[in-house]
Design a protein around this motif. Structure first.
Motif, mmCIF file in Angstrom:
data_model
loop_
_atom_site.group_PDB
_atom_site.id
_atom_site.type_symbol
_atom_site.label_atom_id
_atom_site.label_comp_id
_atom_site.label_asym_id
_atom_site.label_seq_id
_atom_site.Cartn_x
_atom_site.Cartn_y
_atom_site.Cartn_z
ATOM 1 N N MET A 229 -35.033 3.043 16.455
ATOM 2 C CA MET A 229 -34.801 4.426 16.034
ATOM 3 C C MET A 229 -35.347 4.667 14.626
ATOM 4 O O MET A 229 -35.894 5.740 14.331
ATOM 5 C CB MET A 229 -33.304 4.737 16.070
ATOM 6 C CG MET A 229 -32.989 6.198 15.796
ATOM 7 S SD MET A 229 -31.220 6.518 15.798
ATOM 8 C CE MET A 229 -31.214 8.296 15.974
ATOM 9 N N GLY A 259 -32.173 5.499 19.930
ATOM 10 C CA GLY A 259 -30.956 5.433 19.125
ATOM 11 C C GLY A 259 -29.699 5.154 19.908
ATOM 12 O O GLY A 259 -28.680 4.764 19.332
ATOM 13 N N SER A 362 -25.932 8.097 17.798
ATOM 14 C CA SER A 362 -26.119 6.654 17.668
ATOM 15 C C SER A 362 -24.962 6.017 16.911
ATOM 16 O O SER A 362 -24.420 4.978 17.315
ATOM 17 C CB SER A 362 -27.440 6.360 16.950
ATOM 18 O OG SER A 362 -27.669 4.977 16.859
#
Length: 456
Positions: A229, A259, A362
């Motif tokens: 990510m 993520g 996330s």
């Protein structure tokens, strides 16, 4: 006798070879970087790369040739240099092979490559992901101070200077660059270590005072965002002015799946919740929220309480494509809004909004993986310690997705809300992190605090 002599000689040779190998491993200048570099490329081991950029054959060759500490000072093979770059540089799939052909094999000499051509090609490839802009005369001064600066070809000199300014030249560069020497395995490792550590995962720059800046800073400081990510975020904001532009749906898809720990059985269908909502190359905000809530580990429906709060927070809640998912995202602290604020369900998702949603989701998943350590009894005990002699009536309620803005940090946590009602009618409220037992908020006149925390 002759046979014994041969065996003895072999024993001595093997012992000497083992000692020399160990000496190289312990003393070579690149060993410290190699140790950390191996951690960067762990996802590629056993063909486990989420990006799918290299094959098992390429990985085997790279491990056999480049990562062997006995071969560190040997010239790197062109194919292995290409593998190193594919692991470090986020190249678009449709252009990857053509660019590798042009900036690696097209610049090689036989099966090897000179240092200036390797660096020049590397910077060209990085220009599509992490390096952007030109440099001032003052910034270029240290690069021009290299004793062999004029030995670098006109074609590659500016690119080598750029690599020097970015701090991604190998650690063997002191007073000289040695442009015409063949690039070695050690030198390649050193440069890739810097690219992957200094460029690919660095926090991107945003325009001054942008609303996302503090949250981005807090997220990076938490060290809880997945490595893939970080690479996507860095690439997304290579142009800081992207923040208010509409994010391409393909990049939103990549940002989200990089993520979130998307289960394997959902990953193949991930396009249904992102790419399938393509509208003129972008994605509408309400559709984006569907992807955020569907691709986590535990997709769920909103509770009646969450729906009521989301409807109160967003004036256009009822017009959303899937209002249930707006309520879920709001209940989990992924959206901010209060008192009839418009969510903009029919507007396009911007880069900044996409980053905020993906980062919050996330971090939320990372939080869900941390067990609850504080039960109701312990929470009540912690709260009562703030006023041990009180005659108040105490109540304890568990809340998910509490949001706390503290200085530059935005914290999402699951917590216990402990309320004390005193005989005189005044109230005290204590918000306690259910995973750490830390008191997050302590105050009187609970209603305003509670509204702020849950709707922020």
């Amino acid at each position: 006798m002759k046979k014994k002599l041969i065996v003895s000689i072999l024993s001595i040779f093997m012992a000497y070879g083992s000692t020399a190998y160990g000496a190289v491993e312990e003393t070579h200048w690149v060993m410290k970087e190699l140790k950390d570099y191996k951690q960067y490329i762990v996802p590629y081991r056993d063909n486990a790369s989420t990006q799918g950029t290299i094959t098992q054959k390429e990985w085997d060759s790279f491990q056999r040739n480049v990562l062997d500490s006995g071969k560190l000072d040997k010239p790197i093979l062109l194919d292995d240099w290409a593998t190193a770059l594919k692991m470090a540089v986020d190249l678009p799939e449709k252009n990857r092979d053509a660019w590798i052909s042009m900036y690696v094999h097209g610049l090689g000499q036989g099966t090897e490559i000179t240092r200036e051509n390797a660096v020049g090609g590397m910077v060209k490839l990085l220009s599509g992901s992490y390096i952007k802009g030109s440099w001032s005369a003052e910034e270029v001064k240290p690069a021009k101070a290299l004793l062999d600066h004029q030995d670098i070809s006109d074609k590659q000199r500016g690119l080598v200077e750029s690599a020097y300014i970015q701090g991604i030249l190998d650690d063997s560069v002191k007073e000289k660059f040695r442009p015409n020497d063949k690039l070695t395995n050690a030198e390649a490792i050193s440069m890739m270590f810097r690219v992957m550590g200094e460029l690919a995962y660095d926090k991107p720059d945003l325009p001054a005072d942008h609303w996302l800046s503090e949250e981005l800073e807090s997220a990076y400081q938490s060290s809880k965002l997945p490595k893939p990510m970080l690479k996507v975020l860095r690439r997304a904001f290579q142009d800081p002015m992207n923040v208010e532009r509409n994010i391409p749906v393909a990049l939103w898809h990549e940002m989200l799946v990089s993520g979130l720990p998307v289960p394997a059985y959902i990953k193949e269908k991930a396009f249904m919740y992102t790419l399938a909502y393509d509208k003129d190359g972008g994605i509408l905000r309400d559709r984006a929220v569907v992807g955020v809530t569907k691709l986590g580990k535990n997709p769920r429906s909103a509770t009646a309480e969450e729906k009521m709060k989301a409807e109160h927070a967003f004036a256009d809640y009822g017009a959303a494509f899937d209002s249930d998912k707006i309520a879920v995202a709001y209940g989990d602290g992924l959206l901010e809004g209060r008192n009839g604020q418009s969510f903009g369900v029919h507007g396009y998702l911007t880069y900044a909004e996409a980053a905020a949603l993906a980062i919050r989701a996330s971090l939320r998943e990372a939080l869900n993986d941390t067990p609850l350590l504080i039960d109701e009894k312990n929470a009540l005990q912690i709260a009562k310690e703030t006023d041990p002699d009180s005659e108040a009536e105490w109540t304890v309620t568990f809340k998910k997705g509490l949001v706390l803005h503290y200085n530059t940090n935005r914290l999402i946590y699951d917590g216990w809300v402990v309320e004390a009602v005193y005989p005189a009618g005044n109230k005290m409220v204590v918000y306690i992190d259910a995973r750490t037992g830390k008191i997050m908020v302590l105050g009187e006149n609970e209603a305003p605090i509670g509204e702020t925390e849950e709707s922020s």
